[in-house]
Scaffold this motif. Structure first.
Motif, PDB file in Angstrom:
ATOM      1  N   THR A   1      22.989   9.477  33.084  1.00  0.00           N
ATOM      2  CA  THR A   1      23.328   8.085  33.416  1.00  0.00           C
ATOM      3  C   THR A   1      24.114   8.022  34.723  1.00  0.00           C
ATOM      4  OG1 THR A   1      23.354   7.460  31.077  1.00  0.00           O
ATOM      5  CG2 THR A   1      24.510   6.009  32.615  1.00  0.00           C
ATOM      6  N   LEU A   2      25.104   8.899  34.860  1.00  0.00           N
ATOM      7  CA  LEU A   2      25.920   8.920  36.074  1.00  0.00           C
ATOM      8  C   LEU A   2      25.095   9.287  37.299  1.00  0.00           C
ATOM      9  CD1 LEU A   2      29.169  10.633  34.704  1.00  0.00           C
ATOM     10  CD2 LEU A   2      28.858   8.218  35.292  1.00  0.00           C
ATOM     11  N   MET A   3      24.108  10.184  37.098  1.00  0.00           N
ATOM     12  CA  MET A   3      23.268  10.630  38.220  1.00  0.00           C
ATOM     13  C   MET A   3      22.051   9.726  38.429  1.00  0.00           C
ATOM     14  SD  MET A   3      23.368  14.762  37.552  1.00  0.00           S
ATOM     15  CE  MET A   3      22.469  15.169  39.042  1.00  0.00           C
ATOM     16  N   GLN A   4      21.900   8.725  37.541  1.00  0.00           N
ATOM     17  CA  GLN A   4      20.771   7.785  37.618  1.00  0.00           C
ATOM     18  C   GLN A   4      19.431   8.530  37.635  1.00  0.00           C
ATOM     19  OE1 GLN A   4      21.621   5.308  41.055  1.00  0.00           O
ATOM     20  NE2 GLN A   4      23.089   4.082  39.912  1.00  0.00           N
ATOM     21  N   ARG A   5      19.266   9.397  36.620  1.00  0.00           N
ATOM     22  CA  ARG A   5      18.073  10.251  36.563  1.00  0.00           C
ATOM     23  C   ARG A   5      17.230   9.968  35.317  1.00  0.00           C
ATOM     24  NH1 ARG A   5      19.462  15.320  38.972  1.00  0.00           N
ATOM     25  NH2 ARG A   5      17.758  16.304  37.812  1.00  0.00           N
ATOM     26  N   TRP A   6      17.184   8.711  34.873  1.00  0.00           N
ATOM     27  CA  TRP A   6      16.452   8.385  33.646  1.00  0.00           C
ATOM     28  C   TRP A   6      14.945   8.264  33.857  1.00  0.00           C
ATOM     29  CZ3 TRP A   6      18.011   8.977  28.886  1.00  0.00           C
ATOM     30  CH2 TRP A   6      19.384   8.948  28.611  1.00  0.00           C
ATOM     31  N   GLN A   7      14.501   8.056  35.082  1.00  0.00           N
ATOM     32  CA  GLN A   7      13.082   7.778  35.312  1.00  0.00           C
ATOM     33  C   GLN A   7      12.154   8.908  34.826  1.00  0.00           C
ATOM     34  OE1 GLN A   7      11.592   4.919  36.079  1.00  0.00           O
ATOM     35  NE2 GLN A   7       9.730   6.085  35.600  1.00  0.00           N
ATOM     36  N   PRO A   8      12.413  10.201  35.184  1.00  0.00           N
ATOM     37  CA  PRO A   8      11.516  11.257  34.693  1.00  0.00           C
ATOM     38  C   PRO A   8      11.528  11.388  33.174  1.00  0.00           C
ATOM     39  CG  PRO A   8      13.433  12.193  35.819  1.00  0.00           C
ATOM     40  CD  PRO A   8      13.441  10.738  36.092  1.00  0.00           C
ATOM     41  N   ILE A   9      12.663  11.050  32.557  1.00  0.00           N
ATOM     42  CA  ILE A   9      12.759  11.130  31.098  1.00  0.00           C
ATOM     43  C   ILE A   9      11.945  10.018  30.453  1.00  0.00           C
ATOM     44  CG2 ILE A   9      14.361  10.966  29.136  1.00  0.00           C
ATOM     45  CD1 ILE A   9      16.436  12.245  31.142  1.00  0.00           C
ATOM     46  N   ARG A  10      12.048   8.793  31.007  1.00  0.00           N
ATOM     47  CA  ARG A  10      11.233   7.685  30.487  1.00  0.00           C
ATOM     48  C   ARG A  10       9.748   8.014  30.604  1.00  0.00           C
ATOM     49  NH1 ARG A  10      14.581   4.418  33.845  1.00  0.00           N
ATOM     50  NH2 ARG A  10      16.348   3.530  32.709  1.00  0.00           N
ATOM     51  N   SER A  11       9.372   8.602  31.731  1.00  0.00           N
ATOM     52  CA  SER A  11       7.963   8.959  31.951  1.00  0.00           C
ATOM     53  C   SER A  11       7.493   9.980  30.923  1.00  0.00           C
ATOM     54  CB  SER A  11       7.770   9.523  33.361  1.00  0.00           C
ATOM     55  OG  SER A  11       8.119   8.564  34.328  1.00  0.00           O
ATOM     56  N   ALA A  12       8.346  10.963  30.629  1.00  0.00           N
ATOM     57  CA  ALA A  12       7.981  12.000  29.661  1.00  0.00           C
ATOM     58  C   ALA A  12       7.865  11.425  28.254  1.00  0.00           C
ATOM     59  CB  ALA A  12       9.013  13.117  29.683  1.00  0.00           C
ATOM     60  N   LEU A  13       8.817  10.578  27.873  1.00  0.00           N
ATOM     61  CA  LEU A  13       8.810   9.996  26.528  1.00  0.00           C
ATOM     62  C   LEU A  13       7.684   8.973  26.356  1.00  0.00           C
ATOM     63  CD1 LEU A  13      12.652   9.519  25.945  1.00  0.00           C
ATOM     64  CD2 LEU A  13      11.179  11.332  25.053  1.00  0.00           C
ATOM     65  N   ALA A  14       7.192   8.422  27.465  1.00  0.00           N
ATOM     66  CA  ALA A  14       6.096   7.448  27.389  1.00  0.00           C
ATOM     67  C   ALA A  14       4.756   8.120  27.122  1.00  0.00           C
ATOM     68  CB  ALA A  14       6.025   6.648  28.689  1.00  0.00           C
ATOM     69  N   ARG A  15       4.728   9.465  27.216  1.00  0.00           N
ATOM     70  CA  ARG A  15       3.489  10.211  26.957  1.00  0.00           C
ATOM     71  C   ARG A  15       3.709  11.186  25.803  1.00  0.00           C
ATOM     72  NH1 ARG A  15       2.348  12.567  32.808  1.00  0.00           N
ATOM     73  NH2 ARG A  15       4.600  12.842  32.655  1.00  0.00           N
ATOM     74  N   PRO A  16       3.824  10.656  24.584  1.00  0.00           N
ATOM     75  CA  PRO A  16       4.172  11.513  23.433  1.00  0.00           C
ATOM     76  C   PRO A  16       3.196  12.658  23.192  1.00  0.00           C
ATOM     77  CG  PRO A  16       3.437   9.316  22.726  1.00  0.00           C
ATOM     78  CD  PRO A  16       3.636   9.250  24.202  1.00  0.00           C
ATOM     79  N   ARG A  17       1.925  12.488  23.589  1.00  0.00           N
ATOM     80  CA  ARG A  17       0.958  13.562  23.377  1.00  0.00           C
ATOM     81  C   ARG A  17       1.288  14.809  24.191  1.00  0.00           C
ATOM     82  NH1 ARG A  17      -5.028  10.653  23.317  1.00  0.00           N
ATOM     83  NH2 ARG A  17      -4.702   9.397  21.433  1.00  0.00           N
ATOM     84  N   LYS A  18       2.032  14.611  25.292  1.00  0.00           N
ATOM     85  CA  LYS A  18       2.381  15.737  26.156  1.00  0.00           C
ATOM     86  C   LYS A  18       3.735  16.347  25.781  1.00  0.00           C
ATOM     87  CE  LYS A  18      -0.448  14.582  30.130  1.00  0.00           C
ATOM     88  NZ  LYS A  18      -0.523  14.527  31.601  1.00  0.00           N
ATOM     89  N   LEU A  19       4.332  15.839  24.696  1.00  0.00           N
ATOM     90  CA  LEU A  19       5.641  16.353  24.289  1.00  0.00           C
ATOM     91  C   LEU A  19       5.537  17.617  23.437  1.00  0.00           C
ATOM     92  CD1 LEU A  19       7.643  13.093  23.464  1.00  0.00           C
ATOM     93  CD2 LEU A  19       7.875  14.586  25.465  1.00  0.00           C
ATOM     94  N   GLY A  20       4.307  18.019  23.109  1.00  0.00           N
ATOM     95  CA  GLY A  20       4.133  19.220  22.292  1.00  0.00           C
ATOM     96  C   GLY A  20       4.743  20.452  22.940  1.00  0.00           C
ATOM     97  N   LEU A  21       4.517  20.616  24.252  1.00  0.00           N
ATOM     98  CA  LEU A  21       5.086  21.755  24.972  1.00  0.00           C
ATOM     99  C   LEU A  21       6.609  21.683  25.008  1.00  0.00           C
ATOM    100  CD1 LEU A  21       2.692  22.241  28.032  1.00  0.00           C
ATOM    101  CD2 LEU A  21       3.068  23.831  26.141  1.00  0.00           C
ATOM    102  N   VAL A  22       7.133  20.455  25.184  1.00  0.00           N
ATOM    103  CA  VAL A  22       8.595  20.294  25.211  1.00  0.00           C
ATOM    104  C   VAL A  22       9.178  20.640  23.843  1.00  0.00           C
ATOM    105  CG1 VAL A  22      10.496  18.724  25.731  1.00  0.00           C
ATOM    106  CG2 VAL A  22       8.320  18.473  26.921  1.00  0.00           C
ATOM    107  N   LEU A  23       8.481  20.254  22.774  1.00  0.00           N
ATOM    108  CA  LEU A  23       8.936  20.598  21.428  1.00  0.00           C
ATOM    109  C   LEU A  23       8.918  22.113  21.241  1.00  0.00           C
ATOM    110  CD1 LEU A  23       9.832  19.715  18.616  1.00  0.00           C
ATOM    111  CD2 LEU A  23       7.406  19.517  17.984  1.00  0.00           C
ATOM    112  N   GLY A  24       7.883  22.766  21.769  1.00  0.00           N
ATOM    113  CA  GLY A  24       7.847  24.231  21.717  1.00  0.00           C
ATOM    114  C   GLY A  24       9.036  24.832  22.435  1.00  0.00           C
TER     115      GLY A  24
END
Length: 296
Positions: free
Chosen positions: A57-80
């Motif tokens: 929040t302090l670094m104003q870096r939410w955009q890449p996180i929103r993009s990642a969470l908006a594509r739940p099918r691609k979260l499998g690797l992150v879960l791994g």
């Protein structure tokens, strides 16, 4: 020879800070004596997630996180990634609590060679003859412990392979280190919160044992995030080869803490396996350095 630029100097200082903090982790996790490693792990996940959210929040870096969470099918690797980093954290905390820091340090010495082996076997990357010799020598060191000492160095193997696998998966995730770790802890957060709730309902949670213990558990989020931020600062400013050499600071400090602070026994046979790994790392480092200087 080129003089170091201010940015390079700053990068080296960030790298030294990151790896020195990581190397000093045994001193920190030893303070949780009496708290099961898995309970420390769930608090590390919870408070890391909260602290990282504040930093982002302090670094104003939410955009890449929103993009990642908006594509739940691609979260499998992150879960791994989340599963393997949690396994690595949990086993490491257990190693410190049970005073097996020598095994833990050997695991992190072994990790670069595991990365080379995984790159060859899984990604079909080509490796040099020297790198192949280094991997074989590391395998001999583990087999030496297994067959001649009658020890299965499971802490060493789990730490090396879990972190190596984490790195392998992480390469395919389009998130920077800070954002990636936040999403990983976010995916683990529901399990951590449910477990903490269950511990409280059973009356076996250590969180409210004392003010000191509460502050220690809360601090785990800060302790997790700060070295990562320093590492990110180093990675942005330094060559990959330089970051790779600085990486050895972490297990070296752990090795020295195990010997001189925790006074873990180091027999001649165990030392022999360390020496084999160190020689393998020297061969690997020499090969990496020559590869860096080779014309493109």
């Amino acid at each position: 020879m080129k003089a170091a630029t201010p940015e390079t100097t700053k990068g080296v200082l960030y790298g030294l800070a990151a790896y020195t903090m990581w190397g000093s982790f045994p001193l920190y996790f030893a303070l949780f004596e009496g708290v099961p490693a898995w309970e420390v792990l769930i608090h590390r996940v919870i408070w890391s997630c909260l602290f990282l959210a504040i930093v982002i929040t302090l670094m104003q870096r939410w955009q890449p996180i929103r993009s990642a969470l908006a594509r739940p099918r691609k979260l499998g690797l992150v879960l791994g990634c989340a599963v393997f980093i949690a396994l690595n954290w949990g086993v490491y905390i257990y190693a410190v609590e049970t005073r097996h820091v020598l095994q833990a340090s050997l695991g992190y010495f072994l990790t670069p060679l595991v990365n080379v082996a995984m790159g060859m076997l899984i990604l079909r990357e080509t490796i040099t003859r020297l790198q192949a010799i280094a991997v074989v020598l590391a395998a001999v060191a583990i087999l030496y412990q297994l067959f001649l000492l009658g020890i299965v160095p499971w802490i060493t193997l789990i730490l090396a392979f879990s972190f190596g696998t984490y790195g392998l998966l992480r390469k395919k995730v389009e998130l920077d280190g800070l954002s990636g770790l936040f999403v990983e802890t976010l995916l683990l957060l529901p399990v951590a919160l449910l477990t903490w709730t269950w511990l409280g309902s059973e009356g076996v949670s250590h969180f409210s044992d004392s003010t000191g213990m509460m502050l220690l558990l809360l601090s785990s989020g800060i302790v997790t995030a700060i070295p990562l931020l320093a590492f990110a600062g180093a990675a942005r400013r330094l060559r990959l080869a330089t970051v790779g050499f600085l990486m050895y600071i972490n297990p070296t400090i752990q090795f020295l803490i195990a010997l001189f602070v925790f006074e873990e026994p180091l027999s001649g046979e165990k030392l022999a396996s360390f020496v084999m790994i160190w020689v393998a790392l020297a061969i690997y480092s020499w090969s990496a350095w020559n590869g860096r200087k080779a014309p493109q």
